[in-house]
Design an enzyme around this catalytic site. Structure first.
Site, PDB file in Angstrom:
ATOM      1  N   ARG A  39       0.824  -1.217   0.000  1.00 34.09           N
ATOM      2  CA  ARG A  39       0.000   0.000   0.000  1.00 34.09           C
ATOM      3  C   ARG A  39       0.858   1.268   0.000  1.00 34.09           C
ATOM      4  O   ARG A  39       0.405   2.306  -0.481  1.00 34.09           O
ATOM      5  CB  ARG A  39      -0.942  -0.005   1.203  1.00 34.09           C
ATOM      6  CG  ARG A  39      -2.160  -0.875   0.949  1.00 34.09           C
ATOM      7  CD  ARG A  39      -3.075  -0.859   2.142  1.00 34.09           C
ATOM      8  NE  ARG A  39      -4.395  -1.361   1.788  1.00 34.09           N
ATOM      9  CZ  ARG A  39      -5.296  -1.747   2.666  1.00 34.09           C
ATOM     10  NH1 ARG A  39      -5.024  -1.700   3.959  1.00 34.09           N
ATOM     11  NH2 ARG A  39      -6.473  -2.181   2.274  1.00 34.09           N
ATOM     12  N   LYS A 203     -15.292 -13.968   7.589  1.00 33.05           N
ATOM     13  CA  LYS A 203     -16.625 -13.618   8.074  1.00 33.05           C
ATOM     14  C   LYS A 203     -17.674 -13.670   6.976  1.00 33.05           C
ATOM     15  O   LYS A 203     -17.665 -12.857   6.060  1.00 33.05           O
ATOM     16  CB  LYS A 203     -16.590 -12.217   8.688  1.00 33.05           C
ATOM     17  CG  LYS A 203     -15.896 -12.205  10.045  1.00 33.05           C
ATOM     18  CD  LYS A 203     -15.757 -10.807  10.565  1.00 33.05           C
ATOM     19  CE  LYS A 203     -16.994 -10.344  11.323  1.00 33.05           C
ATOM     20  NZ  LYS A 203     -16.811  -8.949  11.788  1.00 33.05           N
ATOM     21  N   GLY A 353      -6.846  -5.972   0.424  1.00 32.54           N
ATOM     22  CA  GLY A 353      -5.981  -6.126   1.588  1.00 32.54           C
ATOM     23  C   GLY A 353      -5.365  -7.502   1.784  1.00 32.54           C
ATOM     24  O   GLY A 353      -4.211  -7.742   1.403  1.00 32.54           O
ATOM     25  N   GLY A 377     -12.445  -4.235   1.233  1.00 33.58           N
ATOM     26  CA  GLY A 377     -13.802  -3.794   1.555  1.00 33.58           C
ATOM     27  C   GLY A 377     -14.338  -2.851   0.492  1.00 33.58           C
ATOM     28  O   GLY A 377     -15.498  -2.951   0.071  1.00 33.58           O
TER      29      GLY A 377
HETATM   30  C1  3PG Z   1      -8.570  -1.966   4.959  1.00 38.75           C
HETATM   31  O1  3PG Z   1      -7.512  -2.441   5.359  1.00 38.75           O
HETATM   32  O2  3PG Z   1      -9.544  -2.682   4.699  1.00 38.75           O
HETATM   33  C2  3PG Z   1      -8.666  -0.491   4.735  1.00 38.75           C
HETATM   34  O3  3PG Z   1      -7.458   0.140   5.069  1.00 38.75           O
HETATM   35  C3  3PG Z   1      -9.822   0.076   5.513  1.00 38.75           C
HETATM   36  O4  3PG Z   1      -9.632  -0.179   6.874  1.00 38.75           O
HETATM   37  P1  3PG Z   1     -10.898  -0.354   7.840  1.00 38.75           P
HETATM   38  O5  3PG Z   1     -11.605  -1.588   7.363  1.00 38.75           O
HETATM   39  O6  3PG Z   1     -10.337  -0.483   9.235  1.00 38.75           O
HETATM   40  O7  3PG Z   1     -11.753   0.880   7.665  1.00 38.75           O
END
Ligand code: 3PG
Ligand code: MG
Length: 396
Positions: A39, A203, A353, A377
């Protein structure tokens, strides 16, 4: 949406630019070192372009989910790594907003870069109260004359730095955000077929929305990872001590009933007698998890069945590890499926991620994938058809 290129064309020499990046990188719990700097590397083109154009660059990001200031979640090591990768100093302000941070910001010279401390040390960042968020957003906006959002991994969050700051400053989308959107548009608009989606991860509750949204659009949806067990339970099988979300069994049963032609579940599993790298393990049919054991990876027959499906695919989206790949005995499923994806003749997208980190941690060739997203996400919510607050704010 205005782009970083348009900001650069306006001329940024001597101008203060606030950049929202997603520098939420994983750390190795044993050594405390950054275990995957993908990232940080992903946002380098934006930082380099602004630096080289003489902007005074203030970067902000979240890291983890701290409940307030917490030294475990400091961005200080990220500033060091960014300095190495950028090849020029990235200063670090040990607070996000406040006199020290603002002084450090105002002392930046042309081409200087400063990273602020973790946004989430401030309750205003994630607050559901818009006035509390607004107050924090005003303190952040004071760092810039313009705002660039290149934090694709956070565009699905209605947080001050993502949603409220762009309302206060001229705002631009960075190159990473634009590239991510281009690929996601390709997936949603007219994917070449067969279009196969592989979903893993722990999940099931996080994934039910996207599963329901994607099933009508894909040719196959292959399930793995921790969420498989709720589906197996929905078919009436015992799952031993495996991860189970009992409240979602009914939802999984309904999906299986409607989409049995498209949904695929693991046929065999690697089970362990406890959650540990040195646990005793066995490979068993998915319908025969012994009592007291837990499934921690898909088995070899599942890997080859999924690889068979993938060999025909022309478009692939993959999100979520198929097993606990961080532990060697449970990494074969994620590795096997990832390798099968690299052989696909068509557009292949690794969504986000954990799966992106898995590709790199397992030593797979990143270049063999069409696109490796920085946002898990965020890409799932995009594919689900949701409005992403960060993108909405950039469009306004
Ligand atoms: C992630 O790692 O999914 C993003 O950086 C967003 O982080 P978060 O899900 O804690 O908002
Ligand atoms: Mg996440």
């Amino acid at each position: 949406m205005r782009s970083l290129d348009e900001l650069l064309a306006e001329g940024v020499a001597g101008r203060r630019v606030l950049v929202r990046a997603d520098l939420n990188v994983p750390f190795d719990p044993a050594t405390n070192a950054i275990s995957d700097d993908g990232r940080i590397r992903a946002v380098l083109p934006t930082l380099t372009a602004l630096r080289d154009a003489g902007a005074r660059v203030v970067v902000c990001s979240h890291l983890g989910r701290p409940k307030g200031p917490d030294p475990k979640f400091t961005l200080a090591p990220v500033a060091l790594r960014a300095t190495e990768l950028l090849g020029s100093p990235v200063g670090f302000a040990p607070e996000t907003v406040g006199p020290q941070a603002h002084t450090a910001g105002s002392e930046l010279g042309d081409g200087g870069v400063l990273l602020l401390e973790n946004l989430r040390f401030n309750p205003g960042e994630t607050s559901k109260d818009s006035s509390e968020r607004g107050e924090f957003a005003r303190a952040l906006a004071a760092f810039g004359d313009a705002y660039v959002d290149d934090a694709f991994g956070a565009v699905h969050r209605k947080h001050a730095s993502v949603y409220d700051v762009p309302r206060l400053l001229p705002h631009y989308a960075g190159g990473l955000v634009l590239r991510e959107l281009e690929v996601l548009q390709q997936l949603t608009e007219s994917p070449d077929r067969p279009y196969i989606v592989i979903l893993g991860g722990a999940k099931v509750s996080d994934k039910l929305g996207v599963i329901s949204a994607l099933l009508p659009k894909v040719d196959r949806l292959l399930i793995g990872g921790g969420m498989s067990y709720t589906f197996l339970a929905a078919q009436g099988h015992g799952v031993g001590d495996s991860l189970l979300d009992a409240e979602r069994i009914e939802d999984c049963r309904a999906l299986l009933a409607e989409w049995s032609d498209r949904l695929r579940l693991p046929v065999d599993l690697v089970v362990a007698d406890r959650f540990a790298a040195d646990a005793s393990t066995e490979t068993v049919p998915a319908t025969e998890i012994p009592d007291g054991w837990m499934g921690l990876d898909i088995g070899p027959q599942t890997i080859s069945a999924y690889a068979d499906e993938l060999s025909a695919a022309r478009t692939v989206f993959w999100n979520g590890p198929l097993g606990v790949f961080e532990m060697a005995p449970f990494a074969a499923g994620t590795r096997g499926v990832a390798e099968a994806i690299t052989k696909v003749d068509g557009l292949t997208v690794v969504g986000g991620g954990d799966s992106a980190a898995a590709v790199r941690v397992l030593g797979l060739d990143e270049a063999a994938f069409g696109h490796i997203s920085t946002g898990g996400g965020a890409s799932l919510e995009y594919l689900e058809g949701k409005t992403l607050p960060g993108l909405q704010a950039l469009e306004e």
